[in-house]
Design a protein around this motif. Structure first.
Motif, PDB file in Angstrom:
ATOM      1  N   GLN A 124       3.160   5.735  -7.554  1.00  0.00           N
ATOM      2  CA  GLN A 124       2.801   5.580  -8.950  1.00  0.00           C
ATOM      3  C   GLN A 124       2.664   6.934  -9.639  1.00  0.00           C
ATOM      4  O   GLN A 124       1.961   7.815  -9.142  1.00  0.00           O
ATOM      5  N   ALA A 159       5.440  -3.716  -5.680  1.00  0.00           N
ATOM      6  CA  ALA A 159       4.151  -3.663  -4.974  1.00  0.00           C
ATOM      7  C   ALA A 159       3.273  -4.847  -5.368  1.00  0.00           C
ATOM      8  O   ALA A 159       2.634  -5.480  -4.516  1.00  0.00           O
ATOM      9  N   GLN A 160       3.241  -5.164  -6.666  1.00  0.00           N
ATOM     10  CA  GLN A 160       2.440  -6.290  -7.130  1.00  0.00           C
ATOM     11  C   GLN A 160       2.914  -7.594  -6.494  1.00  0.00           C
ATOM     12  O   GLN A 160       2.109  -8.430  -6.083  1.00  0.00           O
ATOM     13  N   TYR A 184       1.742  -7.676  -2.842  1.00  0.00           N
ATOM     14  CA  TYR A 184       0.331  -8.054  -2.762  1.00  0.00           C
ATOM     15  C   TYR A 184       0.164  -9.554  -2.990  1.00  0.00           C
ATOM     16  O   TYR A 184      -0.635 -10.215  -2.324  1.00  0.00           O
ATOM     17  N   GLU A 234       0.826  -1.215   0.000  1.00  0.00           N
ATOM     18  CA  GLU A 234       0.000   0.000   0.000  1.00  0.00           C
ATOM     19  C   GLU A 234       0.856   1.258   0.000  1.00  0.00           C
ATOM     20  O   GLU A 234       0.519   2.256  -0.658  1.00  0.00           O
ATOM     21  N   ALA A 289       6.252  -0.514  -9.113  1.00  0.00           N
ATOM     22  CA  ALA A 289       4.929  -1.092  -9.315  1.00  0.00           C
ATOM     23  C   ALA A 289       5.004  -2.616  -9.286  1.00  0.00           C
ATOM     24  O   ALA A 289       4.132  -3.289  -8.720  1.00  0.00           O
ATOM     25  N   TYR A 331       3.993   1.432  -1.201  1.00  0.00           N
ATOM     26  CA  TYR A 331       4.731   1.520  -2.463  1.00  0.00           C
ATOM     27  C   TYR A 331       3.889   2.122  -3.580  1.00  0.00           C
ATOM     28  O   TYR A 331       4.392   2.881  -4.410  1.00  0.00           O
ATOM     29  N   ILE A 332       2.603   1.778  -3.624  1.00  0.00           N
ATOM     30  CA  ILE A 332       1.799   2.258  -4.743  1.00  0.00           C
ATOM     31  C   ILE A 332       1.523   3.758  -4.662  1.00  0.00           C
ATOM     32  O   ILE A 332       1.060   4.356  -5.636  1.00  0.00           O
ATOM     33  N   GLU A 333       1.825   4.372  -3.534  1.00  0.00           N
ATOM     34  CA  GLU A 333       1.670   5.829  -3.459  1.00  0.00           C
ATOM     35  C   GLU A 333       2.618   6.552  -4.401  1.00  0.00           C
ATOM     36  O   GLU A 333       2.417   7.730  -4.709  1.00  0.00           O
TER      37      GLU A 333
END
Length: 277
Positions: free
Chosen positions: A42, A58-59, A62, A36, A55, A38-40
């Motif tokens: 993007q 982060a994937q 998850y 959560e 990205a 890391y995706i900030e």
């Protein structure tokens, strides 16, 4: 590799199930909350390549969280109660992964990634021979991806520390001073820790993992010219996360990633499980 003691959920007694759940929740929550944060980044990362790389990290995280949440679902949990409807004070991730990303500070995120994924790789190695067979079966994929995450972060830290810019080096040092005490919370004991080790669910103690982690990260960070805080002299954060006590940053993040679920009142949220799982 030794033969696992527990082939699946049916082999677990009440105390064994409780210890396994504690371990899986910590592992899953760490990964999910790290993703959560890391995706900030993007569309805000320094380059297109670094944007895509983070990205992918982060994937992966998850995906790792999904592996561990899936094992919890095998124990009878529903996804809603694991993520979307679980109260924030019941999450047991370490405070390192929940801290708000400092705006525009790429060094902060790369250092956090390095500290976390070095610890995560050691933790995965400590469950390769777990006494719980379904846990062993999922570790190899995670180990390969954590190694990539760590390498990616190291490449960036090498670059940031070698730019010849005093400002860049100061950013890395400031990030280290801020994050290092919280990185130590990765090794804070939560409930049922003794049972986790005694039952062989994880084959190393947190104290041993902490020592191994320090033996890796301290020489590397010092090689970059950084002043690494003395671990035994670092002021422990008021909260560690492992017992459900968190920083204010966590409660803000929780409100953000559960907002759509709450606003749209999904009867059945999108599942983390793949088709046919």
């Amino acid at each position: 590799m030794s033969t696992p003691r527990f082939a699946g959920p049916d082999d677990l007694g009440d105390s064994e199930r409780t210890a396994l759940e504690a371990l899986l929740f910590r592992m899953a929550d760490d990964e999910y909350v790290a993703a959560e944060r890391y995706i900030e980044w993007q569309i805000f990362a320094p380059t297109l390549e670094s944007d895509l790389a983070l990205a992918n990290v982060a994937q992966d995280e998850y995906g790792h969280a999904r592996l561990w949440y899936d094992l919890l679902q095998d124990l009878g949990y529903e996804e809603q109660e694991l993520i979307w409807e679980r109260p924030p004070e019941e999450w047991t991730h370490a405070t390192l992964v929940e801290l708000e990303t400092e705006p525009g500070n790429w060094a902060d995120t790369m250092l956090r990634t390095y500290l976390y994924d070095t610890a995560e790789q050691l933790r995965m190695e400590a469950v390769v021979d777990s006494s719980y067979a379904p846990l062993c079966d999922r570790v190899e994929k995670v180990l390969a991806e954590e190694s990539y995450h760590r390498e990616h972060a190291q490449n960036w830290l090498d670059r940031l520390a070698d730019e010849g810019s005093e400002e860049s080096c100061t950013r890395v040092q400031t990030a280290l001073d801020r994050l290092f005490p919280h990185a130590l919370t990765l090794f804070a004991a939560g409930p049922h820790e003794d049972d986790i080790v005694d039952l062989g669910l994880r084959t190393e103690t947190l104290a041993d993992l902490r020592t191994e982690w320090l033996d890796i990260v301290v020489p590397y960070l010092e090689s970059l010219g950084l002043d690494v805080p003395e671990p035994d002299e670092v002021a422990r954060p008021e909260t560690t996360g492992r017992d459900g006590d968190h920083t204010d940053d966590w409660f803000d993040l929780y409100e953000e990633f559960t907002a759509t679920y709450r606003q749209l009142d999904f009867e059945k949220p999108t599942t983390l499980r793949g088709e046919g799982a």
